[in-house]
Design a protein around this motif. Structure first.
Motif, short mmCIF file in Angstrom:
data_model
loop_
_atom_site.label_atom_id
_atom_site.label_comp_id
_atom_site.label_asym_id
_atom_site.label_seq_id
_atom_site.Cartn_x
_atom_site.Cartn_y
_atom_site.Cartn_z
N UNK A 63 7.30 1.10 8.40
CA UNK A 63 7.84 2.08 7.44
C UNK A 63 7.70 3.52 7.88
N UNK A 64 6.87 3.80 8.91
CA UNK A 64 6.68 5.17 9.36
C UNK A 64 7.53 5.53 10.57
N UNK A 65 8.33 4.60 11.05
CA UNK A 65 9.28 4.89 12.12
C UNK A 65 10.54 5.47 11.49
N UNK A 66 11.18 6.40 12.19
CA UNK A 66 12.42 6.98 11.69
C UNK A 66 13.42 5.89 11.34
N UNK A 78 9.45 4.80 0.86
CA UNK A 78 8.54 4.58 -0.26
C UNK A 78 7.49 3.56 0.18
N UNK A 79 6.27 4.00 0.40
CA UNK A 79 5.17 3.12 0.82
C UNK A 79 4.35 2.75 -0.41
N UNK A 80 3.99 1.46 -0.50
CA UNK A 80 3.30 0.95 -1.69
C UNK A 80 1.79 1.19 -1.58
N UNK A 81 1.23 1.69 -2.66
CA UNK A 81 -0.22 1.90 -2.74
C UNK A 81 -0.74 1.21 -3.99
N UNK A 82 -1.91 0.57 -3.85
CA UNK A 82 -2.54 -0.13 -4.97
C UNK A 82 -3.98 0.37 -5.08
N UNK A 83 -4.17 1.41 -5.86
CA UNK A 83 -5.48 2.06 -5.92
C UNK A 83 -6.52 1.24 -6.68
N UNK A 84 -6.09 0.38 -7.61
CA UNK A 84 -7.05 -0.38 -8.40
C UNK A 84 -7.34 -1.75 -7.81
N UNK A 85 -6.35 -2.40 -7.20
CA UNK A 85 -6.54 -3.73 -6.65
C UNK A 85 -6.41 -3.76 -5.12
N UNK A 86 -6.31 -2.59 -4.51
CA UNK A 86 -6.21 -2.53 -3.06
C UNK A 86 -7.51 -2.92 -2.38
N UNK A 87 -7.42 -3.27 -1.11
CA UNK A 87 -8.59 -3.70 -0.35
C UNK A 87 -9.37 -2.51 0.20
N UNK A 88 -8.67 -1.44 0.55
CA UNK A 88 -9.31 -0.24 1.10
C UNK A 88 -9.26 0.89 0.07
N UNK A 89 -10.10 1.88 0.27
CA UNK A 89 -10.20 2.98 -0.69
C UNK A 89 -8.90 3.76 -0.82
N UNK A 90 -8.14 3.85 0.27
CA UNK A 90 -6.89 4.61 0.17
C UNK A 90 -5.78 3.83 -0.54
N UNK A 91 -6.00 2.53 -0.78
CA UNK A 91 -5.04 1.74 -1.53
C UNK A 91 -3.86 1.21 -0.75
N UNK A 92 -3.79 1.53 0.55
CA UNK A 92 -2.63 1.12 1.33
C UNK A 92 -2.80 -0.26 1.99
N UNK A 93 -4.01 -0.80 1.98
CA UNK A 93 -4.22 -2.19 2.37
C UNK A 93 -4.36 -2.99 1.08
N UNK A 94 -3.50 -3.96 0.89
CA UNK A 94 -3.45 -4.64 -0.40
C UNK A 94 -3.13 -6.11 -0.22
N UNK A 95 -3.41 -6.85 -1.27
CA UNK A 95 -3.04 -8.26 -1.29
C UNK A 95 -1.66 -8.39 -1.93
N UNK A 96 -0.79 -9.14 -1.27
CA UNK A 96 0.56 -9.39 -1.78
C UNK A 96 0.58 -10.70 -2.55
N UNK A 97 1.40 -10.75 -3.57
CA UNK A 97 1.59 -11.96 -4.36
C UNK A 97 2.91 -12.61 -3.99
N UNK A 98 2.93 -13.94 -3.99
CA UNK A 98 4.19 -14.63 -3.78
C UNK A 98 5.04 -14.52 -5.03
#
Length: 294
Positions: A95-98, A127-147
């Motif tokens: 997502x960060x590549x042009x 648009x990059x997804x962030x999950x601040x409450x259920x994310x794995x890392x403090x910045x929220x950008x590492x997250x668990x995806x649901x099927x």
């Protein structure tokens, strides 16, 4: 390896991995493809069509765009011809590549488009997804995806649940806009939000972060899978038993791309040598028989 040598040779097909666009081809993902029963070969679409023995074409995190033009057969035209004859595509994008205009416009023809917006500096960014409450890392950008539910996602979910109870982990995933035949395969949680440049721009949650689409013509159906994150097939995600990334990919290969005899539940190892690729099937079967006898 036992699954590999016991499989029928006539059922084995080749995965063609595109080259010449600064793709990132991870050895762990290659090992997973091999464990799924595929031969793996590189393809230069500037010079050749996709061969008839292709099980799928993999486009892995390219940094440079594919050719589109007129008067000559271009890479995009070769991809389109391949899909129109029922060929399968696996596409992962950073997502960060042009924006890769030609490739992304081609993918959008099948209803899958990377979501983007205008940043504070006026530039168009993902648009990059962030999950601040259920994310794995403090910045929220590492997250668990649901099927997702319905369609091929439900088939994958049922299979994954048999072999793994871990979550599917992603890092820095873009959101997808879907239309037509496209449907979500992985979604973020209700607590997630869309960001641009670290700033929240939408907080409705449950964004599509991987999708599947189909194209049918002349009695043949092509399957297109797009994941806007480079992390789904990362080494730690594939080799750890704490996550379901490995089983998810096996199930995807089976349900979408027709792979058989997949080693669900087996631990992954990454081979440091590619000597095995030079063995004939006959020799490999002999080695396997000797090993089992011992």
């Amino acid at each position: 390896m036992i699954c590999w040598v016991l499989a029928d040779e006539e059922d084995r097909k080749t995965v063609y991995v595109t080259a010449n666009h600064s793709e990132e081809n991870d050895a762990n993902f290659a090992t997973l493809l091999a464990a799924s029963g595929y031969y793996i070969s590189s393809i230069n679409l500037q010079d050749e069509d996709v061969p008839s023995d292709a099980a799928m074409v993999v486009i892995s995190n390219p940094k440079n765009d594919f050719e589109r033009g007129s008067g000559i057969t271009t890479e995009i035209e070769r991809l389109r011809e391949y899909v129109e004859r029922g060929g399968n595509l696996y596409v992962s994008l950073d997502p960060y590549v042009k924006r890769l205009n030609n490739l992304e416009d081609f993918i959008a023809e099948y209803g899958i488009e990377l979501s983007s917006g205008t940043a504070a500096n006026g530039a168009t960014e993902r648009h990059v997804v962030r999950d601040s409450s259920l994310g794995v890392t403090l910045d929220g950008y590492t997250l668990f995806a649901n099927l997702a539910t319905g369609g091929i996602a439900s088939q994958i979910s049922e299979t994954v649940a048999k072999y793994s109870s871990g979550g599917i982990i992603l890092r820095e995933a873009a959101a997808l806009n879907l239309s037509g035949n496209a449907a979500p395969v992985l979604v973020s949680s209700q607590n997630s939000e869309l960001t641009i440049g670290g700033q929240s721009v939408d907080s409705n949650g449950k964004y599509a972060i991987a999708a599947h689409s189909t194209y049918s013509a002349d009695g043949k159906t092509a399957n297109i899978f797009v994941i806007p994150s480079v992390y789904l097939a990362a080494s730690d995600a594939l080799t750890s038993n704490e996550y379901s990334n490995r089983e998810f990919l096996y199930a995807l290969f089976e349900k979408a791309f027709g792979a058989k005899n997949l080693p669900y539940g087996a631990n992954s190892v990454t081979y440091v040598s590619d000597d095995l690729k030079n063995l004939t099937i006959g020799t490999a079967k002999l080695y396997t028989a000797l090993l089992l006898a011992i």
